[in-house]
Design a protein around this motif. Structure first.
Motif, PDB file in Angstrom:
ATOM      1  N   PRO A   7       5.040  -5.211 -18.477  1.00 44.02           N
ATOM      2  CA  PRO A   7       4.335  -5.422 -17.212  1.00 44.02           C
ATOM      3  C   PRO A   7       3.634  -4.144 -16.766  1.00 44.02           C
ATOM      4  CG  PRO A   7       6.687  -5.253 -16.836  1.00 44.02           C
ATOM      5  CD  PRO A   7       6.487  -5.263 -18.326  1.00 44.02           C
ATOM      6  N   THR A   8       2.532  -4.305 -16.080  1.00 46.00           N
ATOM      7  CA  THR A   8       1.772  -3.182 -15.570  1.00 46.00           C
ATOM      8  C   THR A   8       2.117  -2.975 -14.105  1.00 46.00           C
ATOM      9  OG1 THR A   8      -0.031  -3.677 -17.065  1.00 46.00           O
ATOM     10  CG2 THR A   8      -0.561  -2.328 -15.158  1.00 46.00           C
ATOM     11  N   ILE A   9       2.344  -1.761 -13.729  1.00 46.02           N
ATOM     12  CA  ILE A   9       2.588  -1.418 -12.335  1.00 46.02           C
ATOM     13  C   ILE A   9       1.424  -0.553 -11.880  1.00 46.02           C
ATOM     14  CG2 ILE A   9       4.085  -0.183 -10.738  1.00 46.02           C
ATOM     15  CD1 ILE A   9       6.410  -0.914 -12.576  1.00 46.02           C
ATOM     16  N   LEU A  10       0.714  -0.989 -10.858  1.00 44.44           N
ATOM     17  CA  LEU A  10      -0.438  -0.255 -10.376  1.00 44.44           C
ATOM     18  C   LEU A  10      -0.029   0.742  -9.311  1.00 44.44           C
ATOM     19  CD1 LEU A  10      -2.948  -3.210 -10.061  1.00 44.44           C
ATOM     20  CD2 LEU A  10      -2.788  -1.545 -11.898  1.00 44.44           C
ATOM     21  N   ASP A  45      -4.947   2.809  -8.353  1.00 42.55           N
ATOM     22  CA  ASP A  45      -5.320   1.946  -9.455  1.00 42.55           C
ATOM     23  C   ASP A  45      -5.972   0.636  -9.042  1.00 42.55           C
ATOM     24  OD1 ASP A  45      -2.462   2.927 -11.424  1.00 42.55           O
ATOM     25  OD2 ASP A  45      -4.503   3.684 -11.469  1.00 42.55           O
ATOM     26  N   LEU A  46      -5.681   0.124  -7.863  1.00 41.71           N
ATOM     27  CA  LEU A  46      -6.248  -1.164  -7.472  1.00 41.71           C
ATOM     28  C   LEU A  46      -7.736  -1.006  -7.172  1.00 41.71           C
ATOM     29  CD1 LEU A  46      -3.580  -2.825  -5.164  1.00 41.71           C
ATOM     30  CD2 LEU A  46      -4.374  -3.613  -7.380  1.00 41.71           C
ATOM     31  N   PRO A  47      -8.585  -1.728  -7.895  1.00 44.88           N
ATOM     32  CA  PRO A  47     -10.015  -1.657  -7.582  1.00 44.88           C
ATOM     33  C   PRO A  47     -10.287  -2.333  -6.244  1.00 44.88           C
ATOM     34  CG  PRO A  47      -9.598  -3.198  -9.381  1.00 44.88           C
ATOM     35  CD  PRO A  47      -8.286  -2.581  -9.020  1.00 44.88           C
ATOM     36  N   THR A  48     -11.159  -1.733  -5.468  1.00 43.32           N
ATOM     37  CA  THR A  48     -11.474  -2.254  -4.138  1.00 43.32           C
ATOM     38  C   THR A  48     -12.982  -2.337  -3.942  1.00 43.32           C
ATOM     39  OG1 THR A  48     -11.473  -0.061  -3.128  1.00 43.32           O
ATOM     40  CG2 THR A  48      -9.384  -1.257  -3.139  1.00 43.32           C
ATOM     41  N   SER A  49     -13.375  -3.155  -2.979  1.00 39.63           N
ATOM     42  CA  SER A  49     -14.783  -3.212  -2.603  1.00 39.63           C
ATOM     43  C   SER A  49     -14.886  -3.473  -1.105  1.00 39.63           C
ATOM     44  CB  SER A  49     -15.516  -4.309  -3.393  1.00 39.63           C
ATOM     45  OG  SER A  49     -14.940  -5.563  -3.144  1.00 39.63           O
ATOM     46  N   ASN A  52      -5.181   0.977   2.450  1.00 43.22           N
ATOM     47  CA  ASN A  52      -4.218  -0.122   2.319  1.00 43.22           C
ATOM     48  C   ASN A  52      -4.573  -1.011   1.126  1.00 43.22           C
ATOM     49  OD1 ASN A  52      -2.136  -0.616   4.802  1.00 43.22           O
ATOM     50  ND2 ASN A  52      -3.837   0.686   5.399  1.00 43.22           N
ATOM     51  N   ALA A  53      -5.857  -1.281   0.930  1.00 41.66           N
ATOM     52  CA  ALA A  53      -6.284  -2.123  -0.186  1.00 41.66           C
ATOM     53  C   ALA A  53      -5.937  -1.465  -1.517  1.00 41.66           C
ATOM     54  CB  ALA A  53      -7.786  -2.398  -0.097  1.00 41.66           C
ATOM     55  N   GLN A  54      -6.173  -0.167  -1.633  1.00 37.66           N
ATOM     56  CA  GLN A  54      -5.844   0.528  -2.876  1.00 37.66           C
ATOM     57  C   GLN A  54      -4.346   0.501  -3.156  1.00 37.66           C
ATOM     58  OE1 GLN A  54      -7.686   4.348  -2.137  1.00 37.66           O
ATOM     59  NE2 GLN A  54      -9.452   3.807  -3.381  1.00 37.66           N
ATOM     60  N   ARG A 107     -13.245  -4.339   6.647  1.00 32.51           N
ATOM     61  CA  ARG A 107     -12.510  -5.143   5.664  1.00 32.51           C
ATOM     62  C   ARG A 107     -12.825  -4.589   4.287  1.00 32.51           C
ATOM     63  NH1 ARG A 107     -13.851 -11.385   4.149  1.00 32.51           N
ATOM     64  NH2 ARG A 107     -13.460 -11.074   1.936  1.00 32.51           N
ATOM     65  N   VAL A 108     -11.789  -4.424   3.495  1.00 28.07           N
ATOM     66  CA  VAL A 108     -11.942  -3.999   2.106  1.00 28.07           C
ATOM     67  C   VAL A 108     -11.150  -4.972   1.248  1.00 28.07           C
ATOM     68  CG1 VAL A 108     -11.497  -2.177   0.418  1.00 28.07           C
ATOM     69  CG2 VAL A 108     -12.309  -1.574   2.718  1.00 28.07           C
ATOM     70  N   ASP A 109     -11.792  -5.474   0.206  1.00 26.47           N
ATOM     71  CA  ASP A 109     -11.140  -6.433  -0.682  1.00 26.47           C
ATOM     72  C   ASP A 109     -10.522  -5.717  -1.883  1.00 26.47           C
ATOM     73  OD1 ASP A 109     -12.013  -8.361   1.025  1.00 26.47           O
ATOM     74  OD2 ASP A 109     -13.447  -9.275  -0.350  1.00 26.47           O
ATOM     75  N   ALA A 110      -9.366  -6.199  -2.280  1.00 25.87           N
ATOM     76  CA  ALA A 110      -8.682  -5.734  -3.485  1.00 25.87           C
ATOM     77  C   ALA A 110      -8.257  -6.985  -4.244  1.00 25.87           C
ATOM     78  CB  ALA A 110      -7.485  -4.866  -3.134  1.00 25.87           C
ATOM     79  N   PRO A 111      -9.156  -7.553  -5.058  1.00 31.15           N
ATOM     80  CA  PRO A 111      -8.888  -8.832  -5.717  1.00 31.15           C
ATOM     81  C   PRO A 111      -7.624  -8.846  -6.572  1.00 31.15           C
ATOM     82  CG  PRO A 111     -11.171  -8.171  -6.018  1.00 31.15           C
ATOM     83  CD  PRO A 111     -10.464  -7.023  -5.380  1.00 31.15           C
ATOM     84  N   GLY A 112      -7.209  -7.714  -7.079  1.00 34.94           N
ATOM     85  CA  GLY A 112      -6.023  -7.667  -7.917  1.00 34.94           C
ATOM     86  C   GLY A 112      -4.720  -7.557  -7.152  1.00 34.94           C
ATOM     87  N   SER A 113      -4.799  -7.533  -5.827  1.00 33.27           N
ATOM     88  CA  SER A 113      -3.601  -7.374  -5.004  1.00 33.27           C
ATOM     89  C   SER A 113      -3.066  -8.732  -4.556  1.00 33.27           C
ATOM     90  CB  SER A 113      -3.905  -6.524  -3.775  1.00 33.27           C
ATOM     91  OG  SER A 113      -4.720  -7.254  -2.869  1.00 33.27           O
ATOM     92  N   ARG A 114      -1.880  -8.709  -4.007  1.00 35.40           N
ATOM     93  CA  ARG A 114      -1.244  -9.930  -3.506  1.00 35.40           C
ATOM     94  C   ARG A 114      -2.053 -10.566  -2.377  1.00 35.40           C
ATOM     95  NH1 ARG A 114       4.538  -9.980  -0.354  1.00 35.40           N
ATOM     96  NH2 ARG A 114       4.483 -12.153   0.233  1.00 35.40           N
TER      97      ARG A 114
END
Length: 180
Positions: free
Chosen positions: A40-43, A47-51, A93-95, A161-168
Motif C-alpha cells: 500500500p502507498t501512504i501519501l 504528496d497529494l496533488p491539488t488544484s 489541508n488538501a495536500q 476551495r482546493v481540490d485533492a482528488p486523491g484524498s478521502r
C-alpha cells in the motif's frame, strides 16, 4: 513517495496452538492484490496533488452578508489578503488530505501574515462539499462554525476551495473572517 511494507508477525507454531496466521496472511495478500500493487502507498502531506478552484468570491461574501443580516448583523466585504490566507489554508489541508486549523501554521500567525494580527477573527474549514452553498449550509448547521460567522465585529472575509482528488474528501474549503 513513501511506501509502507507490511510485515506480518508469525506466531510460533505448536501442536496445541491453531494456525491463525495463515488466514490473516491470506486476507492481507488478497487486499494487496485487489489494490493492484505489491504494497500500500501512504501519501505524505506534500504528496497529494491539488488544484485550486475558481470561485465567485463576491457571491460568497454576499451570501454570508445576507445570512448575517438575518441575524441583525452588518455585511462583510471580500478582502484579497484573506482570500490568499484562505487559499493557503485550504491548500495545506488538501495536500494533507485532512482538516486541521494547525496544518498551515497557527491561526494567529496566518492572520498576522494577512495583516490582521490584533483584530477579531475566525476561521471555518470544511471538506467534501461540492459547492459553496453546500459548505455554507454545513457551517450554518454546525454550532461552532455558525458562531464564527455571526461574530458581530467581523467585516471582511476570504474564501477558497482546493481540490485533492486523491484524498478521502476530494474538496477542501477555508473561510477566513476578520474585523476592521
Amino acid at each position: 513517495m513513501r511506501i509502507a511494507i507490511l510485515k506480518p508477525k508469525l506466531a510460533p507454531m505448536s501442536p496445541s496452538r491453531p494456525r491463525r496466521t495463515l488466514p490473516l496472511l491470506a486476507v492481507a495478500l488478497t487486499l494487496l492484490a485487489l489494490a493492484g500493487c505489491g504494497a500500500p502507498t501512504i501519501l505524505s502531506e506534500a504528496d497529494l496533488p491539488t488544484s485550486p478552484v475558481v470561485l465567485d468570491e463576491q457571491a460568497a461574501a454576499a451570501a454570508i452578508s445576507r445570512y448575517r443580516a438575518q441575524h441583525g448583523l452588518g455585511p462583510v466585504i471580500l478582502d484579497p489578503s484573506l482570500v490568499r490566507a484562505a487559499s493557503y489554508q485550504a491548500r495545506s489541508n488538501a495536500q494533507a488530505g485532512r482538516l486541521s486549523h494547525e496544518i498551515g501554521g497557527t491561526f494567529n500567525a496566518r492572520m498576522a501574515e494577512a495583516g490582521y494580527g490584533r483584530v477579531h477573527g475566525s476561521e471555518n474549514l470544511g471538506a467534501g462539499a461540492s459547492t459553496f452553498d453546500e459548505a455554507l449550509a454545513r457551517w450554518k448547521a454546525s454550532p461552532e462554525h455558525n458562531k464564527n460567522m455571526l461574530i458581530p465585529q467581523l467585516k471582511r472575509v476570504g474564501i477558497a476551495r482546493v481540490d485533492a482528488p486523491g484524498s478521502r474528501y476530494k474538496r477542501f474549503w477555508a473561510l477566513m473572517m476578520a474585523g476592521g
